[in-house]
Design an enzyme around this catalytic site. Structure first.
Site, PDB file in Angstrom:
ATOM      1  N   ASP A  40       0.862  -1.175   0.000  1.00  9.45           N
ATOM      2  CA  ASP A  40       0.000   0.000   0.000  1.00  9.45           C
ATOM      3  C   ASP A  40       0.902   1.230   0.000  1.00  9.45           C
ATOM      4  O   ASP A  40       2.008   1.194   0.542  1.00  9.45           O
ATOM      5  CB  ASP A  40      -0.893  -0.017   1.240  1.00  9.45           C
ATOM      6  CG  ASP A  40      -1.941   1.082   1.190  1.00  9.45           C
ATOM      7  OD1 ASP A  40      -2.445   1.352   0.090  1.00  9.45           O
ATOM      8  OD2 ASP A  40      -2.243   1.662   2.233  1.00  9.45           O
ATOM      9  N   ALA A  72     -13.772   4.086   1.791  1.00  8.97           N
ATOM     10  CA  ALA A  72     -12.962   3.685   0.643  1.00  8.97           C
ATOM     11  C   ALA A  72     -13.783   3.641  -0.642  1.00  8.97           C
ATOM     12  O   ALA A  72     -13.250   3.758  -1.746  1.00  8.97           O
ATOM     13  CB  ALA A  72     -12.326   2.325   0.912  1.00  8.97           C
ATOM     14  N   GLU A 103      -5.190  14.515   8.086  1.00  8.87           N
ATOM     15  CA  GLU A 103      -5.390  15.353   6.902  1.00  8.87           C
ATOM     16  C   GLU A 103      -6.400  16.455   7.184  1.00  8.87           C
ATOM     17  O   GLU A 103      -6.189  17.617   6.835  1.00  8.87           O
ATOM     18  CB  GLU A 103      -5.857  14.500   5.729  1.00  8.87           C
ATOM     19  CG  GLU A 103      -4.810  13.543   5.204  1.00  8.87           C
ATOM     20  CD  GLU A 103      -5.323  12.696   4.059  1.00  8.87           C
ATOM     21  OE1 GLU A 103      -6.444  12.977   3.581  1.00  8.87           O
ATOM     22  OE2 GLU A 103      -4.623  11.767   3.640  1.00  8.87           O
TER      23      GLU A 103
END
Length: 750
Positions: free
Chosen positions: A314, A386, A355
């Site tokens: 990933d 996702a 974030e």
């Protein structure tokens, strides 16, 4: 919670002689003697079982020398000496296995030493009250001074310090901790003092979970070990048949044959070195993983890692640091940077991820604070998934009214409450009040007001997320300049940064630029993996351009961009259908199918129960890049097994030149030409060979436990190096060693 006053470096497992000496104790010796049970050896180590049978035969000849004068031709002392050497050979093999298992247990034992109860300084109404650590509950606050143990897992409430986490993580350097950082029970505060809020219940700490995982892990034999064990068992039967045939053939040909000599030849023929060290090599592999805080639930994953040729990684958290931060706002043509900052702030106000917080921080830093804060605070959060790849807020339908002074005062109080919950600083409060008091409003404020009037029929959503997804959501807006948005996003991606589009309903305001740095030395680590013949594949949800930039910087072979969770499983299946051995990492429930299907599945300890259950390894430190260590260790394990097997087979050649001339030289003088080592007699030749055969096993124990040093090179290079070092070396060493032992024995036996 358990603690013990030990040296700060105890968490680092030692290699080589120091670890062997520390591991030797009465329990190891007793366990090694127990493993000499013929039933255990017959099941687990056929080579040593055969050696033990030889010991019984020679011992019988020593006790009853008159039973058969045909096959018992030497003096009684010789048989006793031979029997002792043979049983020592068996014991050295079981000792190597017990020693490696002791090192594996040492990890758990060192952690369990942390489970003694300690006192803690609980804070009650600002005063320190000394209590037992078992009495602490989640939410309690304790003060910990330099040199004291943290009683249980928690969060730093105040203070800064360095903490020694070596007993937990194996990291010898103290780790800096400050407010909001997580700390582990059983670790030591080395400087200053801190206040810690307890977050774990008794028996449910990181330490408890670590011990539980290690104790519940099993080490069944790997497929390679099983195959090699079957091969060794088959060879043992073949060699027994050969020696039996030789015994009767020599008898009928009129050659004198001695039972001890035949047993010595049998032991020399069999690969006793690899037979004695094979269990230790496997256990030591598990132990070396444990030093990196990786629990191998079975040997399957480690073995597969040695043959791994495809590594699926990933991007976020494995190749990059995984903590992307906002660095810039880029507006669309008809908007300003402030407009993007305000909209991005609104979309992130209820986003607690790194974030999201970084976007809020950047907006505050540039004073791009949005209006209508009361609506944003009470709005319904839209969580990122996702599948959707967007997050933000949706306004709860209500009637918009003009605020009077009382409303403004109420709004101030509400803003203060929310801000306190989010632990914002006082400067943020001043900024929020400035927003309320402003008489003029920007374009975003007017847009939201117009939309809010119609929110009963058309909900107002402020979103940030993947550019492709935002374009799809805003495609009904005829004024959307898709070309401009894609071009700006592409320019961001070309620099290896990640663009997030920000939109209010179907109106795209601009982009937020996120930057994520590569992990330290990740390119060097991947270069080593490539040198071992492994292809790396990066899977990410980012767009193709961004993914390609990161891949080039990290030197990843292949990229799979804009991927969904199901794509991981599909890619694993595709690669396996091509005949590849696949390794991958994961931490979510949606990773579980791919982790279970992959040949090497490494789950993060911080991940879901489903992921940890599906994988065949669990990383207690939750560091995805450790999959690289697993692959390197798997290669090292195969290299070690191959090197010792090569050495074991090669050093058998010298033993023929020692034993065969001794067996038949008297009856056939021509065979004396084979005595190239010029050994002094049949007794010293046999004893020298058996002594060398026995001593080489403990001599190679350190190598078995430590493993061959991993070098990233192609299979051909590895093969040549093994032949030169362990093949030629294994063939030459016995000639020198057996001759030296023979000279010593001749001197003492005189």
């Amino acid at each position: 919670m358990t603690v013990s006053k030990s040296n700060n470096n105890n968490g680092k497992s030692n290699n080589g002689k120091s670890s062997i000496i520390s591991a030797i104790n009465s329990k190891v010796i007793l366990d090694s003697i127990t493993k000499m049970d013929p039933r255990y050896l017959a099941k687990n180590n056929p080579v040593m079982f055969t050696v033990e049978l030889g010991f019984l035969v020679v011992l019988f000849a020593a006790i009853f020398p008159n039973v058969s004068e045909t096959f018992v031709t030497q003096n009684q002392i010789f048989y006793i000496e031979a029997a002792i050497i043979l049983i020592l050979t068996v014991w050295f093999a079981t000792f190597s296995e017990s020693l490696s298992e002791a090192q594996a247990r040492a990890r758990v034992d060192s952690l369990k030493k942390l489970e003694k109860e300690v006192t803690a300084r609980k804070l009650e109404h600002g005063k320190e009250v000394v209590v037992k650590s078992s009495q602490l509950k989640p939410g309690d606050e304790v003060k910990v001074y330099a040199g004291e143990y943290i009683p249980r897992d928690g969060l730093v409430v105040s203070g800064v310090t360095f903490i020694d986490e070596s007993m937990m993580t194996g990291e010898s350097n103290p780790v800096f901790k400050e407010k909001d950082d997580h700390v582990l029970g059983g670790t030591i505060v080395t400087t200053d003092s801190i206040v810690v809020e307890i977050t774990a219940e008794a028996g449910k700490s990181y330490l408890d979970e670590m011990v539980g995982l290690i104790e519940n892990a099993t080490r069944p034999k790997t497929q390679n070990e099983i195959a090699l064990t079957i091969l060794l068992a088959g060879l043992s039967l073949i060699f027994i048949t050969v020696i039996g045939t030789l015994l009767f053939s020599a008898y009928f040909l009129g050659y004198n044959t001695d039972i001890a000599t035949l047993v010595a030849l049998l032991v020399a023929l069999m690969p006793t070195t690899i037979g004695g060290l094979l269990p230790a090599i496997g256990v030591a592999g598990i132990t070396r993983l444990g030093r990196d805080n990786i629990v191998a639930k079975s040997g399957k994953g480690i073995e597969a890692a040695g043959d791994c040729d495809i590594l699926i990684l990933d991007k976020t958290g494995t190749i990059t640091e995984g903590s992307r931060s906002a660095i810039e706002f880029i507006p669309m043509a008809k908007y300003t940077e402030e407009d993007v900052g305000q909209a991005a702030y609104a979309a992130s106000i209820q986003d607690n991820t790194h974030e999201g917080k970084s976007i809020v921080d950047l907006s505050e830093e540039r004073k791009h604070l949005p209006p209508m804060l009361e609506k944003m605070i009470s709005a319904r959060p839209i969580e990122f998934t996702a599948e959707t790849r967007v997050s933000g807020i949706e306004f709860i339908p209500s009637k918009v009214v003009k605020l009077d002074k009382d409303d403004e005062e109420e709004l101030r109080n509400l803003a203060k409450t929310v801000t306190s919950q989010q632990e914002a600083d006082s400067s943020t409060l001043e900024n929020l009040e400035d927003v309320i008091d402003r008489s003029s409003h920007g374009k975003i404020h007017d847009m939201l007001l117009d939309m809010e009037k119609n929110s009963f029929t058309n909900p107002v959503k402020i979103l940030k997320g993947s550019v492709d997804v935002i374009i799809e959501l805003a495609k009904s807006n005829p004024s959307l300049n898709t070309a401009e948005l894609k071009w700006k996003a592409q320019e961001v991606a070309k620099k290896g940064e990640t663009p997030l589009a920000v939109a209010i309903n179907d109106e795209v305001i601009g982009l937020v630029v996120l930057k994520d740095n590569l992990k330290e030395n990740i390119r060097q680590k991947l270069d080593e993996v490539h040198a071992a013949g492994i292809t790396t594949i990066m899977i990410t949800g980012d767009n193709q351009v961004t993914a390609q930039v990161i891949a080039r910087e990290a030197n990843v072979n292949q990229v799979m961009a804009a991927a969904k969770p199901t794509d991981k499983l599909q890619r694993v299946l595709e690669e396996q259908q091509k005949g590849h051995i696949v390794g991958m990492v994961g931490d979510g429930t949606n990773d579980a199918p791919a982790l279970a299907k992959a040949d090497i599945g490494l789950a993060m300890n911080s991940g879901t129960a489903a992921a940890k259950e599906a994988a065949n390894m669990v990383d207690l430190d939750s560091d995805p890049s450790k999959i690289l260590k697993v692959v390197k260790l798997g290669k090292q394990l195969l290299m070690t097994r191959g090197a010792i097997t090569t050495f074991s087979i090669a050093n058998d050649a010298a033993k023929y030149f020692a034993i065969l001339p001794s067996m038949f030289a008297d009856d056939n003088p021509k065979l004396g030409a084979l005595n190239i080592m010029q050994l002094n007699g049949i007794e010293t030749a046999i004893l020298s060979t058996l002594i060398f055969n026995a001593l080489i096993i403990p001599a190679l124990i350190p190598l078995s436990l430590r493993g061959i040093k991993f070098k990233a090179e192609q299979t051909q290079q590895l093969f040549v190096r093994n032949i030169l070092i362990y093949g030629l070396g294994g063939a030459a060493l016995p000639f020198v060693a057996i001759k030296a032992i023979d000279m010593l024995l001749s001197t003492f036996m005189g």
